[in-house]
Each structure stands twice: as structure tokens, then as C-alpha cells.
Write a protein that holds these residues in place. Structure first.
Motif, PDB file in Angstrom:
ATOM      1  N   ARG A  30       0.858  -1.183   0.000  1.00 56.88           N
ATOM      2  CA  ARG A  30       0.000   0.000   0.000  1.00 56.88           C
ATOM      3  C   ARG A  30       0.900   1.242   0.000  1.00 56.88           C
ATOM      4  O   ARG A  30       1.812   1.356   0.826  1.00 56.88           O
ATOM      5  N   VAL A  31       0.608   2.148  -0.930  1.00 59.41           N
ATOM      6  CA  VAL A  31       1.339   3.406  -1.017  1.00 59.41           C
ATOM      7  C   VAL A  31       0.321   4.538  -0.902  1.00 59.41           C
ATOM      8  O   VAL A  31      -0.654   4.580  -1.661  1.00 59.41           O
ATOM      9  N   GLU A  32       0.571   5.452   0.023  1.00 58.93           N
ATOM     10  CA  GLU A  32      -0.447   6.469   0.288  1.00 58.93           C
ATOM     11  C   GLU A  32       0.207   7.803   0.644  1.00 58.93           C
ATOM     12  O   GLU A  32       1.219   7.866   1.338  1.00 58.93           O
ATOM     13  N   GLY A  33      -0.406   8.886   0.116  1.00 57.83           N
ATOM     14  CA  GLY A  33       0.002  10.226   0.506  1.00 57.83           C
ATOM     15  C   GLY A  33       1.436  10.564   0.167  1.00 57.83           C
ATOM     16  O   GLY A  33       2.151  11.156   0.986  1.00 57.83           O
ATOM     17  N   VAL A  34       1.888  10.233  -1.038  1.00 53.69           N
ATOM     18  CA  VAL A  34       3.256  10.569  -1.438  1.00 53.69           C
ATOM     19  C   VAL A  34       3.232  11.751  -2.393  1.00 53.69           C
ATOM     20  O   VAL A  34       2.259  11.966  -3.122  1.00 53.69           O
ATOM     21  N   HIS A  35       4.321  12.522  -2.380  1.00 52.61           N
ATOM     22  CA  HIS A  35       4.359  13.738  -3.199  1.00 52.61           C
ATOM     23  C   HIS A  35       4.668  13.444  -4.661  1.00 52.61           C
ATOM     24  O   HIS A  35       4.308  14.235  -5.538  1.00 52.61           O
ATOM     25  N   GLY A  36       5.333  12.352  -4.948  1.00 54.98           N
ATOM     26  CA  GLY A  36       5.634  11.975  -6.325  1.00 54.98           C
ATOM     27  C   GLY A  36       4.823  10.767  -6.747  1.00 54.98           C
ATOM     28  O   GLY A  36       3.689  10.564  -6.315  1.00 54.98           O
ATOM     29  N   ALA A  37       5.410   9.963  -7.616  1.00 58.47           N
ATOM     30  CA  ALA A  37       4.739   8.744  -8.061  1.00 58.47           C
ATOM     31  C   ALA A  37       4.799   7.679  -6.965  1.00 58.47           C
ATOM     32  O   ALA A  37       5.706   7.662  -6.130  1.00 58.47           O
ATOM     33  N   ALA A  38       3.832   6.786  -6.995  1.00 59.16           N
ATOM     34  CA  ALA A  38       3.864   5.673  -6.052  1.00 59.16           C
ATOM     35  C   ALA A  38       4.887   4.633  -6.473  1.00 59.16           C
ATOM     36  O   ALA A  38       5.684   4.163  -5.654  1.00 59.16           O
ATOM     37  N   LEU A  39       4.889   4.260  -7.751  1.00 54.94           N
ATOM     38  CA  LEU A  39       5.786   3.233  -8.272  1.00 54.94           C
ATOM     39  C   LEU A  39       6.408   3.739  -9.569  1.00 54.94           C
ATOM     40  O   LEU A  39       5.743   4.422 -10.351  1.00 54.94           O
ATOM     41  N   GLU A  40       7.663   3.366  -9.806  1.00 51.45           N
ATOM     42  CA  GLU A  40       8.317   3.811 -11.037  1.00 51.45           C
ATOM     43  C   GLU A  40       9.321   2.750 -11.494  1.00 51.45           C
ATOM     44  O   GLU A  40      10.166   2.308 -10.706  1.00 51.45           O
ATOM     45  N   PHE A  41       9.210   2.386 -12.775  1.00 50.00           N
ATOM     46  CA  PHE A  41      10.171   1.492 -13.413  1.00 50.00           C
ATOM     47  C   PHE A  41      10.813   2.264 -14.561  1.00 50.00           C
ATOM     48  O   PHE A  41      10.112   2.709 -15.479  1.00 50.00           O
ATOM     49  N   VAL A  42      12.138   2.398 -14.531  1.00 54.76           N
ATOM     50  CA  VAL A  42      12.837   3.142 -15.574  1.00 54.76           C
ATOM     51  C   VAL A  42      14.124   2.408 -15.932  1.00 54.76           C
ATOM     52  O   VAL A  42      14.532   1.460 -15.265  1.00 54.76           O
ATOM     53  N   GLU A  43      14.756   2.875 -17.006  1.00 58.31           N
ATOM     54  CA  GLU A  43      16.071   2.392 -17.430  1.00 58.31           C
ATOM     55  C   GLU A  43      16.104   0.869 -17.579  1.00 58.31           C
ATOM     56  O   GLU A  43      16.940   0.185 -16.993  1.00 58.31           O
ATOM     57  N   GLN A  44      15.159   0.361 -18.366  1.00 55.99           N
ATOM     58  CA  GLN A  44      15.104  -1.056 -18.737  1.00 55.99           C
ATOM     59  C   GLN A  44      14.905  -1.993 -17.537  1.00 55.99           C
ATOM     60  O   GLN A  44      15.300  -3.154 -17.571  1.00 55.99           O
ATOM     61  N   SER A  45      14.293  -1.503 -16.505  1.00 54.53           N
ATOM     62  CA  SER A  45      13.997  -2.350 -15.350  1.00 54.53           C
ATOM     63  C   SER A  45      12.834  -3.277 -15.664  1.00 54.53           C
ATOM     64  O   SER A  45      12.030  -3.033 -16.564  1.00 54.53           O
ATOM     65  N   ARG A  46      12.745  -4.361 -14.893  1.00 53.97           N
ATOM     66  CA  ARG A  46      11.697  -5.352 -15.067  1.00 53.97           C
ATOM     67  C   ARG A  46      11.075  -5.659 -13.708  1.00 53.97           C
ATOM     68  O   ARG A  46      11.532  -5.182 -12.683  1.00 53.97           O
ATOM     69  N   GLY A  47      10.055  -6.500 -13.738  1.00 48.61           N
ATOM     70  CA  GLY A  47       9.481  -6.943 -12.481  1.00 48.61           C
ATOM     71  C   GLY A  47       7.983  -7.054 -12.555  1.00 48.61           C
ATOM     72  O   GLY A  47       7.368  -6.921 -13.627  1.00 48.61           O
ATOM     73  N   THR A  48       7.359  -7.315 -11.404  1.00 56.17           N
ATOM     74  CA  THR A  48       5.910  -7.450 -11.328  1.00 56.17           C
ATOM     75  C   THR A  48       5.388  -6.647 -10.143  1.00 56.17           C
ATOM     76  O   THR A  48       6.067  -6.491  -9.124  1.00 56.17           O
ATOM     77  N   VAL A  49       4.172  -6.165 -10.318  1.00 56.01           N
ATOM     78  CA  VAL A  49       3.447  -5.492  -9.233  1.00 56.01           C
ATOM     79  C   VAL A  49       2.069  -6.127  -9.181  1.00 56.01           C
ATOM     80  O   VAL A  49       1.369  -6.174 -10.203  1.00 56.01           O
ATOM     81  N   SER A  50       1.653  -6.621  -8.021  1.00 55.86           N
ATOM     82  CA  SER A  50       0.354  -7.285  -7.920  1.00 55.86           C
ATOM     83  C   SER A  50      -0.322  -6.930  -6.606  1.00 55.86           C
ATOM     84  O   SER A  50       0.336  -6.689  -5.589  1.00 55.86           O
ATOM     85  N   ASP A  51      -1.654  -6.885  -6.651  1.00 55.88           N
ATOM     86  CA  ASP A  51      -2.484  -6.688  -5.453  1.00 55.88           C
ATOM     87  C   ASP A  51      -2.016  -5.505  -4.620  1.00 55.88           C
ATOM     88  O   ASP A  51      -2.006  -5.559  -3.383  1.00 55.88           O
TER      89      ASP A  51
END
Length: 586
Positions: A219-240
Motif C-alpha cells: 500500500r502506497v499512500e500520501g506521497v508527493h511523487g509517483a507511487a511506483l516507477e520502473f525506468v532504465e530497462q527495469s523489469r518486475g511485477t506489481v500485484s495486489d
């Protein structure tokens, strides 16, 4: 066999007065040691070798160990710390520095004022459980880590970082108020499970430099920027994962390609899902609620795959702009204040089995000839203005698309092209389809039912090419062609009890039209008379006789003389005008 040592500030029988002396005694024996420390404050900087456990003899937090500056605890070997508070200042190498071996911090608090809380060096590993880390960051550099049930608060920069091929798992932990990122994974591997991140100044969780990041049930809440960020050829999964009140729910850029499933992004101030700068990503079963600007945005070369996503509330539903791409399948877009789908500025988008309901505009396509939108099996319902609008030089293709209950079904203007295949418009307040400007509308098996004005209208210099059109119960006219609109209507039918079947200007071919309603050709009125305004002389609207005219004068003197006419002897007045040199007389 573990040897026990006791530390007490007041000394005493069998007790060491400080922790350092107990460590030296344990090192001299060269055996596993447990050092029990009585409550109190110890101004020491410790170096621990071998297999050693440092434990508070009282409640967790009753033992405080600190130094004026620099590292407080340096670990070599297998070191366990339980229940201590370790505090330091300006410790760039870490208040706690695991140089080699394995470090465990359990029910321990580390405070780093203007420095690093914990630094785990390359090749080492650390386990952090039920502990708290304040003011400084915790860094795994080329090392391994397991973090469970910990709290990271008020870090001056990143709260937790995994860099340079580190491998870290973080479970059921909380991160608050980081000055930069809550978690940064750079050229490393990390997994976050059941964590909560709040109040970060920038992106809460970021993966960069070809990192691999997995986020599950967070859970990500009340942040000034983005909650999640993938850059520069990064990989992965985000679920639930749930995001509430962030600038952006998730940002994907610069070649990154994550897989995002079953996440909810609520109240994002700008965008829910944001893909740009050659970012990709697959988004499945996600939900975006009340996005401030755009729920799902692909821009500046982004290319996401989005399936089964739900958008409700907010301004714009799905937008593909600035030469981006996107494929969207099985999505629903509802209750927006702006447009449901948008394709602008050289972008290309494909929509399949998408439903757009209760939005003022369904699809808005605008841009140069490279702007294309393909819709298959898309349904528009209860739109205030228009279901599909194509303008500029954009090209839109609709297959098995329906539009129900709105003002206007499909429209193409300026130089746009609109291609309709087996599409249906029902119950619109104005018309089924409209082409204006120099637009081109090509329709195969278009059906319009119950339009309160016209089924199909072309105006300006638009071109209509309609085969197999069916226009049923249109109140005023089935097909209307005005001005210089041209084209062809082939094998079409117009049915109803009133109105006109076709009202045309003679520029449209009617091939095999089936109707019982009248067909009328519009008679173009005669062109109006040309009016020339002469601002330097008089304007006559009929014949004028015996007129005396002067203009451009400031003074005119008129004289009259008499003379005999040689034929009839009568006297006739002959007029002469004396005019100022700058005047004119006629």
C-alpha cells in the motif's frame, strides 16, 4: 558452547564496565559469545569479530550505544544485536556497518543523524527483524538482505536502497517520510511483500538501472511523487497493490517493461498509469479511480498493453499522445467529466472490446496522418456529445462498434478519414454519422436507428462512400448531402413513416436505394448579386438623369447663362461650374 559475558556500567563481580572490554575478552577466548548488557548509555564505538551476540539485559531500547561521530558498530563474522539502540552522527559508512559475514538486528533501533543507518557491504548479508531505522538510509550494496516487520522513518534521502547486484526481500514493513525515495532498487533485485509506504518526497518505490523489482500486496499512500516507477530497462511485477493520493500511480519509462496485475490506483493527482519514453509494460485487471488528469496515459513513445482494466471518475480515461502506441482490450471507462478515449499527435492505438459509458465524449482522435485509432467491438453509451470524433488528418477505423443514447454517433471533420464496418448507432438526439470539411467517411453495413434528425449527413466538401447502409426511423431524413459534399450511396435502405429518405445536392450517386420515402434534390439558390463598395465616389442603384455631382471639393460656385438654340429658338440654360482646383465635377 556459547560463553556469556555481562556488562554493567557500575562494574561488579564478574561484570565488565563497558561493552568493549567484554568484546576483547570474548575475542581472546576465540569462542562464540553472548554479551548481556545492563540498561544504560554507553559512549562507545564497537568492532565485533567472530560469532557474537549483543543483547540488552532489560527491555528493548533500555541500552543505548553511541559515539560522537562515525560508525558505532562494525561487524565482521556472525553478529547478532538484540534490543539495543545504536545512535550516531555523520556516519557515512553507516552507524552499523556489516563489512563481512552475517548480521542480524532484532528489536533494535538505529538512529543516524546526517548519515547512514545500516550499510551492508558486498558479499555480506543481513537480517533485520522488528527493528526501527530513523533519519538515515539503509543500504545493501552487492549484498543480501531480509527485512521483516521493520519501520523506516524520516530518512533524509532514500529510506531503503538495494544497489549494485544486491538481493533484498522486505516483508510487512513500513516506510514513512523519506526525503527522496522510500525504496530504491538500482542494478539489483528486490521483493516487497505486504509493505506500506507513505509521505515520500519523490517516487515511493523506484527501480532503475536494469533492476528487477517485485511488489506484492503493498500500500502506497500520501506521497508527493509517483507511487511506483520502473525506468532504465527495469523489469518486475506489481500485484495486489493499492495506491491512494499520489501524483502518479505508476510510471514506466526508458525501456522498462513491468507486469502489473490487480492493482488499484485511487485519487492520483495527475495519472493512474503513466507510460512514456519507450516504456512498455503489461497491465492486467487494474483499476483507476478519480484520476485528476488522465487515468491511463501512453505518451512520448510509450507502448503499453492494457487488458481488463477499469476506469471510473476523473477527467480523461485512456489517452495515447505524442507519437505513442497502445493496445487496450476488455477495458471499461465510466463516469468521466471529459473524454473516454483519446488518440492524438501521431499516435497509434488499438481498442478491443472496450466499453465507454456516461462520458461527454467517447473517442477523440486528432493529429497528422500518422494518427490512427482502430476500434473493434467497442460500445459507447450515454454520451453527452459524440461517440467518435476524428479531426485533423487522423484516421479512425471502427469495426462492430455501437453508439447508444447521445447527441451524435460518429463524426469526421477537416481532413480526417473515418472507416465504419458493421457499426450501429441507436437513439441519438441529432444524427448517426456526420462528415464535414474535406473529411472522408467510408461505411460498410452502417445501421442508424431512431435518430431524431438525420441518419447520415455530409457537408462542406466531404466525401461519403456508403454501401449497405440501413437508416431506420430517422425523424427528418435518412441521408442528407449539403453544399459540395459528394460520394456514393450503394445498396442502402431508408425506412420509416415520415421524413425524407435522401436529401441531396446532385453530387452523390444513388445506386439501388430501397425506400418508400421521398428523395429530394436540394436546389442551390442563385448566387447573390455582387456588391462593390466605392468609397471614392457615388454608388448608383438605378438609372440617374440630369444629376449634378461634385465630390472631393471644399467649395463649389454655380453660375447659369442663357443662349438661343438655333433649331427652335427657345432659351435653354447651360450650366457651368466653377470648382476649386482640387475638386472634381461631372
Amino acid at each position: 558452547m556459547v560463553r556469556k559475558y555481562v556488562v554493567s556500567p557500575g562494574g561488579g563481580r564478574g561484570a565488565h564496565p563497558d561493552i568493549g572490554s567484554a568484546l576483547r575478552a570474548a575475542a581472546a577466548r576465540g569462542r562464540a559469545a553472548r554479551i548481556e548488557i545492563a540498561p544504560g548509555r554507553y559512549e562507545e564505538q564497537l568492532t565485533v569479530h567472530g560469532e557474537v551476540e549483543l543483547a540488552a539485559a532489560g527491555d528493548p531500547g533500555s541500552v543505548v550505544v553511541g559515539g560522537p561521530r562515525g560508525t558505532v558498530l562494525t561487524a565482521f563474522g556472525s553478529v547478532v544485536v538484540r534490543g539495543l539502540v545504536l545512535t550516531g552522527r555523520e556516519a557515512d559508512a553507516g552507524v552499523v556497518h556489516c563489512r563481512t559475514g552475517f548480521l542480524t538486528l532484532d528489536r533494535t533501533e538505529v538512529r543516524a543523524h546526517r548519515g547512514v543507518c545500516v550499510h551492508v557491504s558486498p558479499g555480506a548479508s543481513a537480517t533485520l527483524t522488528d527493528s526501527a531505522f530513523r533519519f538515515g538510509r539503509t543500504v545493501f550494496t552487492g549484498s543480501a538482505g531480509l527485512v521483516e516487520r521493520c519501520r523506516f522513518a524520516d530518512a533524509a534521502d532514500n529510506a531503503l536502497a538495494a544497489i549494485e547486484s544486491a538481493r533484498v526481500t522486505v516483508r510487512d514493513s513500513r516506510i514513512d517520510g523519506a526525503g527522496i525515495h522510500g525504496v530504491r532498487v538500482s542494478d539489483a533485485w528486490a521483493r516487497l511483500v505486504g509493505c506500506e509506504i507513505t509521505g515520500t518526497e519523490r517516487t515511493a518505490v523506484i527501480a532503475d538501472a536494469q533492476a528487477e523489482l517485485t511488489v506484492e500486496g503493498c500500500r502506497v499512500e500520501g506521497v508527493h511523487g509517483a507511487a511506483l516507477e520502473f525506468v532504465e530497462q527495469s523489469r518486475g511485477t506489481v500485484s495486489d497493490t493499492r495506491v491512494l493520493d499520489a501524483e502518479n500511480g505508476i510510471v514506466v519509462a526508458s525501456g522498462a517493461d513491468p507486469r502489473v496485475r490487480d492493482c488499484v490506483f485511487t485519487g492520483c493527482r495527475d495519472t493512474g498509469i503513466h507510460v512514456q519514453d519507450a516504456g512498455r509494460g503489461a497491465f492486467e485487471g487494474c483499476e483507476v479511480v478519480d484520476a485528476g488528469n488522465v487515468a491511463v496515459l501512453s505518451t512520448r513513445g510509450g507502448a503499453p498493453l492494457v487488458s481488463g482494466c477499469r476506469v471510473s471518475g476523473g477527467n480523461v480515461g485512456i489517452a495515447v499522445t505524442d507519437r505513442a502506441r497502445g493496445r487496450f482490450a476488455g477495458c471499461s471507462v465510466r463516469d468521466l467529466t471529459g473524454v473516454g478515449l483519446r488518440v492524438w499527435d501521431g499516435s497509434k492505438a488499438v481498442f478491443e472490446d472496450v466499453r465507454v459509458e456516461r462520458c461527454p465524449f467517447g473517442l477523440d482522435a486528432k493529429g497528422d496522418g500518422g494518427t490512427t485509432a482502430e476500434l473493434t467491438g467497442v460500445a459507447f453509451g450515454d454520451f453527452d456529445m459524440i461517440a467518435v470524433a476524428a479531426v485533423g488528418q487522423s484516421r479512425v477505423t471502427l469495426r462492430s462498434v455501437t453508439a447508444e443514447r447521445g447527441l451524435l454517433g460518429f463524426g469526421a471533420g477537416e481532413e480526417a478519414q473515418l472507416h465504419l464496418h458493421d457499426c450501429t448507432v441507436t437513439g441519438v438526439e441529432t444524427g448517426g454519422a456526420l462528415a464535414f470539411g474535406t473529411a472522408r467517411l467510408v461505411a460498410r453495413d452502417l445501421t442508424v436507428r431512431g435518430a431524431q434528425s438525420y441518419g447520415l449527413c455530409g457537408t462542406g466538401s466531404a466525401y461519403l462512400d456508403v454501401v449497405g447502409g440501413r437508416f431506420e426511423d430517422c425523424a427528418a431524413t435518412g441521408v442528407r448531402c449539403d453544399e459540395k459534399c459528394g460520394g456514393r450511396l450503394a445498396h442502402c435502405s431508408v425506412t420509416g413513416t415520415s421524413g425524407t429518405a435522401v436529401q441531396h445536392n446532385g453530387r452523390v450517386q444513388l445506386v439501388s436505394l430501397r425506400t418508400e420515402l421521398p428523395v429530394r434534390e436540394i436546389t442551390e439558390p442563385a448566387p447573390p448579386p455582387t456588391i462593390v463598395n466605392n468609397y471614392h465616389g457615388p454608388v448608383f442603384v438605378e438609372a440617374v438623369h440630369s444629376a449634378q455631382l461634385a465630390w472631393g471639393n471644399t467649395n463649389v460656385v454655380q453660375q447659369q447663362t442663357h443662349q438661343s438654340h438655333p433649331d427652335d429658338g427657345s432659351d435653354r440654360g447651360v450650366q457651368t461650374d466653377a470648382i476649386d482646383p482640387d475638386g472634381v465635377s461631372r
